[in-house]
Enzyme design. Structure first.
Site, PDB file in Angstrom:
ATOM      1  N   ASP A 137     -55.260  -7.535  42.507  1.00 29.28           N
ATOM      2  CA  ASP A 137     -54.864  -6.649  41.407  1.00 29.28           C
ATOM      3  C   ASP A 137     -54.450  -5.258  41.882  1.00 29.28           C
ATOM      4  O   ASP A 137     -53.801  -4.534  41.137  1.00 29.28           O
ATOM      5  CB  ASP A 137     -56.013  -6.498  40.394  1.00 29.28           C
ATOM      6  CG  ASP A 137     -56.504  -7.834  39.878  1.00 29.28           C
ATOM      7  OD1 ASP A 137     -55.711  -8.783  39.850  1.00 29.28           O
ATOM      8  OD2 ASP A 137     -57.694  -7.929  39.509  1.00 29.28           O
ATOM      9  N   ARG A 172     -32.300 -20.581  29.109  1.00 23.89           N
ATOM     10  CA  ARG A 172     -33.535 -20.323  28.346  1.00 23.89           C
ATOM     11  C   ARG A 172     -34.099 -18.930  28.614  1.00 23.89           C
ATOM     12  O   ARG A 172     -33.803 -18.311  29.629  1.00 23.89           O
ATOM     13  CB  ARG A 172     -34.614 -21.326  28.771  1.00 23.89           C
ATOM     14  CG  ARG A 172     -34.408 -22.702  28.200  1.00 23.89           C
ATOM     15  CD  ARG A 172     -35.378 -23.687  28.822  1.00 23.89           C
ATOM     16  NE  ARG A 172     -35.314 -24.959  28.125  1.00 23.89           N
ATOM     17  CZ  ARG A 172     -35.773 -26.100  28.625  1.00 23.89           C
ATOM     18  NH1 ARG A 172     -36.302 -26.141  29.829  1.00 23.89           N
ATOM     19  NH2 ARG A 172     -35.696 -27.206  27.917  1.00 23.89           N
TER      20      ARG A 172
HETATM   21  O1  F6P Z   1     -59.401  -9.921  39.976  1.00 22.46           O
HETATM   22  C1  F6P Z   1     -58.637 -10.996  40.412  1.00 22.46           C
HETATM   23  C2  F6P Z   1     -58.257 -11.886  39.268  1.00 22.46           C
HETATM   24  O2  F6P Z   1     -57.508 -12.970  39.755  1.00 22.46           O
HETATM   25  C3  F6P Z   1     -57.519 -11.191  38.120  1.00 22.46           C
HETATM   26  O3  F6P Z   1     -56.158 -11.010  38.411  1.00 22.46           O
HETATM   27  C4  F6P Z   1     -57.796 -12.121  36.975  1.00 22.46           C
HETATM   28  O4  F6P Z   1     -57.771 -11.432  35.764  1.00 22.46           O
HETATM   29  C5  F6P Z   1     -59.178 -12.618  37.269  1.00 22.46           C
HETATM   30  O5  F6P Z   1     -59.412 -12.407  38.642  1.00 22.46           O
HETATM   31  C6  F6P Z   1     -59.415 -14.074  36.970  1.00 22.46           C
HETATM   32  O6  F6P Z   1     -60.757 -14.320  37.112  1.00 22.46           O
HETATM   33  P1  F6P Z   1     -61.413 -15.754  37.294  1.00 22.46           P
HETATM   34  O7  F6P Z   1     -61.119 -16.225  38.684  1.00 22.46           O
HETATM   35  O8  F6P Z   1     -62.865 -15.507  37.080  1.00 22.46           O
HETATM   36  O9  F6P Z   1     -60.779 -16.645  36.282  1.00 22.46           O
END
Ligand code: F6P
Length: 342
Positions: A137, A172
């Site tokens: 992120d 699309r």
């Molecule tokens: O923080 C990394 C991340 O992949 C985010 O981008 C996403 O919102 C979250 O983790 C998803 O979390 P999980 O793996 O618990 O579904």
């Protein structure tokens, strides 16, 4: 004797292993005394419940290129860290007990935002902690870059590239949902790299009418298709409750076009780190090793203005690094015609 514990916490990402290998190699190559390494399993859970294994050189062989984490990981939410577990165990006390029982000199934690709050708490509780900035992120405060981010951009970009050919064949509108939690770094960068026409990120509230306008503009210009990159965090709470089918229906109604939704999801965190992340994580690991050898604790290793830096954990914890809507990258993206729906 130097005793060092490793753990990886929160969502995994590429180059976690590369970063730990960097720490290990830096320490074994430069320590003036024997060193023992301990690997805690599945994040802070390993520290709480004393689940660990001794790590040797063998564990660090061949892992520069390996995705995921050799230690396993889990999410132990910070908001529950002071609450006893289902068996009444005090988690913070248990972590401190494990650390002291093993006579650790330092705990190395690879983690993202939430994990840094716990790392800071442990540091405030008197443990020696050094951290590695991990997350696709790129939302960690105190560092311009986290490892995992560049590899995730590669994967998300490849997805947008691939969608182009099929979107073009069928004429699309394609919505590609890109991860990034509450911030827009990953969708913004992958969107630009993948030539998206519209990028919607949490930092820039969007108006669906502006999105429709941008699609119509493309139609008028003779483009058969439109690619919209939507950050997972940009989807309104109301829309997030909709199933993908309902969401598609809503966008179809608004645009009057044939719409498809693609979600690369966790593939963005998967697979081998790209060369950038291998180099970056190795450097982060070496700098973390250096701090440990100098007995400088309570820091995250970061990267600011093209320099490796150490950032106090108290500064990192609890803050989010967001995309500035007024930043030059946003202005440049707008100048080349990308719509942010604002
Ligand atoms: O923080 C990394 C991340 O992949 C985010 O981008 C996403 O919102 C979250 O983790 C998803 O979390 P999980 O793996 O618990 O579904």
């Amino acid at each position: 004797m130097l005793r060092i514990g490793f753990l990886t916490s929160g969502g995994d990402c590429q180059a976690l292993n590369a970063a730990m290998r960097g720490v290990f190699k830096c320490i074994v190559n430069n320590a003036k005394e024997p060193v023992e390494f301990y690997g805690f399993e599945d994040g802070y859970k390993g520290l709480i419940y004393g689940k660990f294994r001794i790590l040797t050189g063998q564990d660090f062989k061949g892992i520069l290129t390996r995705g995921g984490t050799i230690l396993g990981t889990s999410r132990v939410p910070f908001k529950t860290i002071r609450e006893p577990d289902e068996n009444g165990i005090d988690k913070v006390a248990a972590m401190k007990q494990t650390y002291h029982k093993l006579q650790l000199d330092c705990l190395v934690m690879g983690g993202g935002n939430g994990s840094h709050k716990t790392a800071n708490l442990l540091s405030e509780e008197g443990l020696n902690v050094v951290t590695l900035p991990k997350t696709i992120d790129n939302d960690l405060w105190g560092t311009d870059m986290t490892f995992g981010f560049q590899s995730a951009i590669d994967i998300a970009t490849k997805c947008i590239d691939d969608i182009h050919t099929t979107a073009s064949s069928h004429g699309r509108v394609f919505i590609v949902e890109i991860m990034g939690h509450k911030v827009g770094w990953l969708p913004l960068n992958a969107g630009i790299a993948g030539g998206a026409d519209i990028i919607l990120i949490p930092e820039i509230p969007y108006d669906i009418n502006k999105v429709v306008e941008a699609i119509e503009e493309r139609d008028k210009g003779g483009s058969r298709f439109t690619i919209i990159v939507v950050a997972e965090g940009a989807i309104s709470k109301e829309d997030a409750k909709l199933s993908k089918k309902e969401y598609k229906k809503k966008i179809t109604k608004a645009t009057g076009r044939e719409v498809r939704v693609t979600v690369p999801g966790h593939t963005q965190r998967g697979g081998a780190p790209d060369p950038y992340d291998r180099v970056f994580a190795t450097r982060i690991g070496a700098e973390a090793g250096k701090l440990i050898l100098k007995k400088e604790f309570g820091y995250m290793v970061g990267y600011k203005n093209r320099e490796m830096v150490k950032v106090p954990l108290s500064e990192v914890a609890g803050k989010l690094k967001m995309v500035d809507p007024k930043s030059s990258i946003i202005k440049e993206a707008k100048m080349v015609g990308i719509s942010f729906g604002d």
